[in-house]
Design a protein around this motif. Structure first.
Motif, PDB file in Angstrom:
ATOM      1  N   ARG A   9      -7.820   4.859  -2.978  1.00  0.00           N
ATOM      2  CA  ARG A   9      -7.647   3.409  -3.028  1.00  0.00           C
ATOM      3  C   ARG A   9      -6.799   2.909  -1.855  1.00  0.00           C
ATOM      4  O   ARG A   9      -7.110   1.887  -1.248  1.00  0.00           O
ATOM      5  N   ALA A  10      -5.746   3.657  -1.522  1.00  0.00           N
ATOM      6  CA  ALA A  10      -4.912   3.266  -0.394  1.00  0.00           C
ATOM      7  C   ALA A  10      -5.678   3.389   0.916  1.00  0.00           C
ATOM      8  O   ALA A  10      -5.565   2.537   1.808  1.00  0.00           O
ATOM      9  N   SER A  26      -3.891   8.212  -1.592  1.00  0.00           N
ATOM     10  CA  SER A  26      -4.989   7.998  -2.537  1.00  0.00           C
ATOM     11  C   SER A  26      -6.211   7.384  -1.869  1.00  0.00           C
ATOM     12  O   SER A  26      -6.136   6.766  -0.801  1.00  0.00           O
ATOM     13  N   THR A  86      -8.874   3.086   1.369  1.00  0.00           N
ATOM     14  CA  THR A  86      -9.822   1.971   1.440  1.00  0.00           C
ATOM     15  C   THR A  86      -9.122   0.700   1.898  1.00  0.00           C
ATOM     16  O   THR A  86      -9.644  -0.053   2.737  1.00  0.00           O
ATOM     17  N   ALA A  87      -7.922   0.458   1.377  1.00  0.00           N
ATOM     18  CA  ALA A  87      -7.158  -0.734   1.782  1.00  0.00           C
ATOM     19  C   ALA A  87      -6.794  -0.665   3.262  1.00  0.00           C
ATOM     20  O   ALA A  87      -6.855  -1.673   3.974  1.00  0.00           O
ATOM     21  N   ILE A  94       0.833  -1.203   0.000  1.00  0.00           N
ATOM     22  CA  ILE A  94       0.000   0.000   0.000  1.00  0.00           C
ATOM     23  C   ILE A  94       0.867   1.253   0.000  1.00  0.00           C
ATOM     24  O   ILE A  94       1.490   1.599   1.005  1.00  0.00           O
ATOM     25  N   ILE A 116      -0.344  -0.913  -4.730  1.00  0.00           N
ATOM     26  CA  ILE A 116      -1.115   0.318  -4.898  1.00  0.00           C
ATOM     27  C   ILE A 116      -0.130   1.478  -5.030  1.00  0.00           C
ATOM     28  O   ILE A 116       0.608   1.779  -4.086  1.00  0.00           O
ATOM     29  N   GLU A 168      -0.626  -7.533  -4.960  1.00  0.00           N
ATOM     30  CA  GLU A 168      -1.066  -6.314  -5.650  1.00  0.00           C
ATOM     31  C   GLU A 168      -0.363  -5.111  -5.037  1.00  0.00           C
ATOM     32  O   GLU A 168      -0.197  -5.034  -3.813  1.00  0.00           O
TER      33      GLU A 168
END
Length: 249
Positions: free
Chosen positions: A27-28, A25, A30-31, A14, A138, A136
């Motif tokens: 997205r980060a 971000s 949310t993770a 992340i 990010i 994955e």
């Protein structure tokens, strides 16, 4: 989480950005909120910088944390074979811990300051994990992007070529590469700072170079290299930018 879901869930790297939590971000974020475990690199007895960024977003929660404590940092020279040996064993142990968490059905995120694929420790875990489980990454804003923005200095114009250099290079090599580029970023200052300053002078770039410390973080400092006091000790989170001066309308 069901067993089939666990089998498909990747271990995440992340990227949290250069330091300011507001630059992380969506997205980060949310993770950070969803992962059962948040692993972070740190020195013994200290809270990792990436974990500090995450604290400002999701708060501290010891039950979710996995501290991955470096066995060495500056105690052994990077070129010493013992350094690589110590770090290799450390990364293998980290991978084993992350895999055990995943086997137990928990989602795992590894916190990374800056961008995970730019001089990041995450890369050493990614390389060991990617053939074994889904992984994955990010992406995030890099420290150097935060630095040239903090300095209010556009880094490249027109056809400028940007070169990113580690301060660990020999002085002569640093000076040569600085002479051969239009714009530059020099990372990994720390105890390499005196050598980097000399290389900038040898390349005739002291007047254009800007020293940036803790970009976007508390305690940020932006100083023309020519004005950095003699004897200054550069911390880990510092770099030098040399803005380009290329074509513009």
């Amino acid at each position: 989480m069901t067993e089939s879901m666990s089998a498909l869930t990747p271990i995440l790297g992340i990227g949290l950005g250069p330091g300011d939590p507001d630059l992380t971000s969506v997205r980060a974020r949310t993770a950070l909120e969803r992962c059962d475990r948040l692993a972070h690199f740190c020195k013994g007895g200290r809270r990792g910088n990436a974990r500090t960024i995450a604290d400002a977003i999701v708060g501290a929660d010891p039950a979710r944390e996995i501290a991955m404590v470096y066995p060495v940092t500056t105690e052994i020279a990077v070129e010493d074979p013992a350094y690589a040996q110590a770090l290799a064993g450390f990364y293998e142990a980290c991978v084993a811990r992350l895999l055990a968490e995943r086997e137990a059905g928990r989602t795992v995120g590894v916190l990374c300051e800056g961008d995970p694929f730019f001089y990041g420790s995450w890369m050493h875990l990614w390389r060991r994990l990617r053939e074994r489980v889904p992984v994955e990454t990010i992406p995030a804003i890099t420290a150097m992007s935060g630095a040239w923005t903090a300095a209010d200095a556009p880094i490249t114009w027109g056809d400028d070529v940007l070169t990113v250099l580690p301060g660990t290079l020999p002085a002569a090599e640093l000076a040569r590469r600085l002479r051969d580029t239009d714009a530059a970023v020099i990372m990994k200052l720390g105890r390499n700072w005196p050598k980097v300053r000399d290389a900038l002078a040898e390349a005739g770039l002291t007047g254009r170079a800007v020293y940036v410390e803790r970009a976007t973080m508390a305690g940020e400092r932006v100083i023309p290299v020519a004005e950095v006091p003699a004897g200054h000790v550069a911390p880990y989170f510092s770099l030098v930018i040399v803005p380009g001066d290329g074509r513009r309308p």
